[in-house]
Design a protein around this motif. Structure first.
Motif: not given
Length: 449
Positions: A220-233
């Motif tokens: 929910r916090e932009p500074e903590l959001a990343g793409i690794w979960g979506a990349a693994v999915g």
């Protein structure tokens, strides 16, 4: 006699016309010069139209690339704030046992707040303190916990630490929030900007490469959001898609091209395969929703369901590309193999299929690249859920890169705008890589007949 005379006259007239047609062309005549000029002018216009179309397409591509890169490049860096923090033993380990369970439950967020209040002692009201605490991200407390768990000797020490800033202060540091704008029109008031400028004057603000963008899941916090979960999915989804669509598609193409009788039934099958390649992708999402979730009761939002759905969508593309590659193998190859005593199956497996494999792989990679960029079918099967954890298998809840981009684009925070553009850049890089691999395989293994 009359008929014979008229026949002779007709032949004489035809011979005269033929002799007229055989007359040499006068290339220097005015009519011929005008005709040649018209043809050359038409050719120049055609070339101009073609070059104009190419230039317009390139201009649109450059404009699109500039728009994405200009908004997304800043997501690869993040603002960090230096504060002097005391690892208070009374807060972290009051009993002095150094028990990891006790250390993990300590109030590290309180330590950060104490450090900020010590840095700005003039801030006394509750509302001002809440704004002051926004300088540091809420995720910084987890970083402190990991540091203490890794190195318990920090307890009792006072250190100057670089901690990740909140998203609004990060936007201020990157220039997306201007101090010159009226206070009512920006997310940070004058007090918050003043605190930030104080830290800047003390060299306590700096930008660093944003590794969390590539290692974290959604947040929910932009500074903590990343793409690794979506990349693994996306990885698990494409693996399931490839394992299903490639063997089935190639086997179907071999049967239809080499063994299927040419009758009405096979003609109907071929027409339907071509039609399925043009079906909107959301239709496959509806099919996956009904078949895999409502009938088979597979786990919702799982990559296995996304892979099964995208396999249905990718199959027609792979079948069509594979059939074209198999058809391109010269008939002489088949005839030579059969003439030497090979069976039809041996002919296909030992000769036709190896020669057609570059084209088959090219079509498969292009189909997989298309699947990687799909969003609509996955929205229908529930892969639009907010997933923080990194999926550990194809059966865990997950999302994919296009859906992650869709979720971030719908978020109101300004910091998610750069996250969205940066994720698009990563997705485009994967697509360019896959298409480049397809071109490489074709150039490397293609044979000229």
């Amino acid at each position: 006699m009359t008929d014979m005379a008229s026949l002779m006259e007709d032949r004489a007239a035809a011979n005269a016309d033929a002799s007229d047609q055989r007359k040499p062309v006068d290339w220097d005549s005015a009519d011929m010069s005008r005709s040649i000029k018209k043809r050359y002018a038409a050719e120049r216009r055609f070339k101009t139209y073609g070059l104009t179309a190419i230039m317009l397409a390139l201009a649109a591509l450059v404009l699109l690339g500039y728009s994405i890169i200009s908004k997304g490049y800043s997501a690869f860096v993040q603002t960090y704030v230096q504060i002097e923090l005391t690892f208070d033993p009374a807060v972290i380990d009051p009993d002095g046992t150094r028990d990891p369970a006790v250390l993990g439950r300590a109030n590290y967020d309180g330590l950060i707040k104490d450090a900020l209040r010590a840095r700005f002692p003039d801030v006394t009201s509750r509302s001002e303190k809440r704004k002051l605490y926004g300088i540091i991200s809420s995720g910084a407390s987890y970083d402190l916990r990991e540091q203490v768990l890794d190195k318990p000797s920090l307890i009792g020490q006072t250190r100057k630490l670089w901690l990740i800033s909140g998203d609004d202060f990060d936007m201020l540091n990157k220039g997306y929030i201007s101090a010159d704008t009226q206070e009512a029109s920006r997310r940070l008031d004058d007090d918050e900007i003043g605190w930030f400028q104080t830290l800047q004057s003390a060299n306590a603000i700096e930008k660093r490469f944003h590794t969390r963008f590539f290692t974290n899941g959604d947040s929910r916090e932009p500074e903590l959001a990343g793409i690794w979960g979506a990349a693994v999915g996306s990885f698990y989804t494409l693996i399931v898609t490839l394992l299903l669509s490639f063997p089935i598609g190639v086997a179907a193409a071999i049967y239809l091209e080499e063994f299927a009788p040419k009758n009405r039934l096979t003609q109907i099958i071929e027409v339907n395969i071509n039609n399925l390649a043009a079906v909107p992708s959301i239709v496959f999402g509806l099919l996956g929703l009904e078949l895999y979730l409502n009938v088979m009761h597979l786990p919702r939002s799982a990559p296995v369901v996304g892979g099964l759905t995208l396999a249905l969508m990718t199959l027609p593309t792979i079948i069509i590309a594979s059939r074209a590659a198999i058809k391109a193998v010269p008939p002489s190859i088949r005839q030579a193999a059969l003439g030497l005593g090979a069976s039809p199956v041996q002919t296909v497996s030992h000769h036709v299929l190896p020669l057609a494999m570059p084209g088959i792989l090219t079509g498969t990679i292009i189909g997989m690249a298309q699947a990687l960029g799909e969003t609509a079918p996955l929205l229908m099967i529930g892969m639009v859920a907010f997933i923080v954890d990194i999926p550990g298998s194809a059966m865990d809840a997950a999302t994919v890169l296009p859906v992650q981009i869709y979720l971030w684009a719908d978020s109101p925070e300004r910091a998610f705008v750069e996250k969205t553009s940066a994720a698009i850049m990563v997705l485009l890089a994967f697509l360019i890589l896959m298409n480049g691999l397809a071109v490489f395989l074709r150039k490397k293994f293609e044979r000229k007949w």
